[in-house]
Design a protein around this motif. Sequence first.
Motif, mmCIF file in Angstrom:
data_model
loop_
_atom_site.group_PDB
_atom_site.id
_atom_site.type_symbol
_atom_site.label_atom_id
_atom_site.label_comp_id
_atom_site.label_asym_id
_atom_site.label_seq_id
_atom_site.Cartn_x
_atom_site.Cartn_y
_atom_site.Cartn_z
ATOM 1 N N MET A 89 0.664 1.434 1.418
ATOM 2 C CA MET A 89 -0.615 0.749 1.952
ATOM 3 C C MET A 89 -1.646 0.344 0.860
ATOM 4 O O MET A 89 -2.600 -0.407 1.120
ATOM 5 N N ALA A 90 -1.527 0.967 -0.180
ATOM 6 C CA ALA A 90 -2.485 0.857 -1.252
ATOM 7 C C ALA A 90 -2.471 -0.339 -2.102
ATOM 8 O O ALA A 90 -1.248 -0.831 -2.239
ATOM 9 N N GLU A 91 -3.558 -1.164 -2.208
ATOM 10 C CA GLU A 91 -3.630 -2.530 -2.750
ATOM 11 C C GLU A 91 -3.818 -2.288 -4.359
ATOM 12 O O GLU A 91 -3.640 -3.122 -5.195
ATOM 13 N N ARG A 92 -4.691 -1.242 -4.537
ATOM 14 C CA ARG A 92 -5.198 -1.013 -5.964
ATOM 15 C C ARG A 92 -4.893 0.596 -6.284
ATOM 16 O O ARG A 92 -5.148 1.285 -5.448
ATOM 17 N N ILE A 93 -4.794 0.792 -7.436
ATOM 18 C CA ILE A 93 -4.801 2.296 -7.922
ATOM 19 C C ILE A 93 -5.926 2.209 -9.251
ATOM 20 O O ILE A 93 -5.719 1.634 -10.137
#
Length: 171
Positions: free
Chosen positions: A108-112
């Motif tokens: 579900m992460a959009e950015r790291i």
Amino acid sequence: MLISIIVAMGKNRVIGKGGQLPWHLPDDLQRFKRLTMGQTLLMGRRTFESIGQPLPGRQTIILSRDPDYNVSGCDVATTIAAALQLAKSAEELFICGGAEIYQQTLVMAERIYLTELDIAPDGDAFFPEIADGVFRSIYTKQISATLDYRFTILQRSQSLQVLSSDTQHKL
């Protein structure tokens, strides 16, 4: 709400050993503080206990399987869905670990926000593999110091979001 992962790892994907970071990198800790100040943090119980207290200036949500777990100054959730509900008014939710939480939320992460150290330390906690093509690098900075490392921001490939000027300033 933007869902972001923030993590530091060795070249071998190690993120921890015995509940602690296997390195000391003050610059990365300062970057963590700048990026997360005023935002919402989500972390597992063991990660929280390794820190030992709520981090000032941030809402902290602790994920625990124990429905009776309670920490003054923090919210507690027993599921990712319940944690997301607690964070629903957040501008950006920072997933802070540990390994199991990263594994569950990577989809579900959009950015790291990734700090990759140029070492391969021994460890017992690892960041999950990221499939090729899922994320693309939108920012990279190589830092040469006592311990060389690279700070990279990865954005989910199908996402069209760009870095805000506020985020660029914090880097």
